[in-house]
Write an enzyme that holds these catalytic residues in place. Structure first.
Site, PDB file in Angstrom:
ATOM      1  N   CYS A  84      37.831  38.691  40.952  1.00 23.57           N
ATOM      2  CA  CYS A  84      36.369  39.204  41.400  1.00 23.57           C
ATOM      3  C   CYS A  84      36.478  40.511  42.248  1.00 23.57           C
ATOM      4  CB  CYS A  84      35.548  37.986  41.970  1.00 23.57           C
ATOM      5  SG  CYS A  84      34.052  38.458  42.365  1.00 23.57           S
ATOM      6  N   ASP A 186      36.234  44.171  27.979  1.00 24.45           N
ATOM      7  CA  ASP A 186      35.535  44.922  26.824  1.00 24.45           C
ATOM      8  C   ASP A 186      35.632  44.444  25.313  1.00 24.45           C
ATOM      9  OD1 ASP A 186      34.809  46.468  28.912  1.00 24.45           O
ATOM     10  OD2 ASP A 186      36.372  48.204  28.394  1.00 24.45           O
TER      11      ASP A 186
END
Ligand SMILES: Cc1cc2nc3c(=O)[nH]c(=O)nc-3n(C[C@H](O)[C@H](O)[C@H](O)COP(=O)(O)O)c2cc1C
Length: 315
Positions: A84, A186
């Protein structure tokens, strides 16, 4: 994914046949203090697939306690967040800040792996920045500490979500360990996934933002990778039924007042994902209109109208 993979969303992904879905990040210290919103993140009732609970933290003792609690809540897998990039997380030295502190990261992994019988996995980035691409080293040490799988998001922390994920760079981590490595970043189509697998040599892929508003996406990707071809959208009727079910589930899970608000995010993502043929200004207005409604029956009716409309058929 924080704010995305709550239990109502994961139940829908699971119903569509997702093989593996991970909880929102759960702060270990807050879980141990039984903060209600954090405890809710560790819940997994009604999932057919494994309950994978992701823990975040920087203190080995809290991680130990958090891992035991997650196990008590039924976790089948405990994942440790080292990816994160959010400042509120990294400023507390958790999440991807751990990529800069490999010794501490290792102590956390050891603490968790020693405390629970549940398999432990680690989610990380390529490194903190382009000068410290230490995922292979940390993965190797994580494996020695008992980690059973590594997921690598092909960006550094410095990149946040900018630029393109570097799937080829994940290959060094694959080469460094004998446990499965999963490529992430992605991946939105079956071709993306095939390219990521080819370039990285990873054992699998994980899909993140591509599943927002599309809880069927993990199952569709798994099917496409097993049988060939592209990911196929379910019929619009199934999408509407799933969205309505997610809505009811959110109201029941969070209570009506909070559930209404949480469900709005999922509704907005679904409108963007499934009504692409609608003229963008109109779509924004429709989205805003639905998301302003407070009466659950009005929301149900608006969704049925939207997803049953001509723009939905053409999608
Ligand atoms: C809103 C949001 C919340 C996220 N929350 C988490 C999280 O709680 N734990 C985690 O490991 N990654 C989290 N991520 C990162 C994703 O899991 C994933 O690594 C990243 O988005 C790249 O993959 P993608 O391009 O498929 O989205 C989050 C990403 C976004 C956009």
């Amino acid at each position: 994914m924080a704010g995305v993979t709550d239990l109502p969303f994961r139940r829908q992904a699971d119903r569509f046949g997702a093989p593996y879905v991970v909880s929102e990040m759960v702060a270990s210290a807050e879980l141990a203090k039984a903060r209600p919103d954090v405890v809710r993140r560790a819940a997994g009732e009604g999932l057919k697939g494994p309950l994978v609970t992701q823990l975040a933290g920087r203190d080995p003792e809290w991680m130990r306690v958090g891992a035991r609690l997650a196990e008590d809540c039924g976790a089948d897998v405990i994942d440790i967040n080292m990816g994160c990039p959010a400042k509120c997380v990294t400023s507390g030295q958790a999440g991807s800040a751990l990529m800069r502190e490999p010794d501490l990261a290792l102590r956390l992994i050891e603490a968790v792996a020693e405390s629970v019988a549940t398999p432990v996995t680690v989610k990380m980035r390529l490194g903190w920045d382009e000068t410290q691409l230490n995922a292979p080293d940390i993965a190797r040490r994580a494996q020695s500490a008992g980690a059973r799988m590594i997921v690598v998001h092909g960006r550094t922390r410095k990149q946040f979500y900018n630029g393109a994920a570097d799937w080829a760079a994940i290959a060094e981590t694959v080469a460094a360990v004998s446990i499965p490595v999963i490529a992430n970043g992605d991946i939105r189509t079956a071709d993306d996934a095939r390219t990521a697998l080819r370039l990285s040599g990873a054992s699998g892929v994980m899909i993140g933002r591509g599943a927002q508003g599309r809880p069927w996406a993990p199952a569709a990707l798994a099917r496409a990778l097993s049988h060939g071809g592209d990911m196929r959208d379910p019929p619009m009727r199934a999408i509407l039924d799933s969205l309505l079910a997610l809505y009811e589930d959110s109201l029941a899970f969070y209570g009506q007042h909070h559930g209404l608000k949480v469900a709005r995010k999922h509704i907005a993502w679904s409108i963007d994902a499934f009504l692409p043929k609608m003229e963008p200004t109109l779509r924004r207005r429709m989205r805003a209109d639905v998301c302003m409604l407070d009466d659950p029956q009005a929301v149900r009716e608006a969704l049925s109208r939207l997803f049953g409309g001509p723009w939905a058929e053409a999608a």
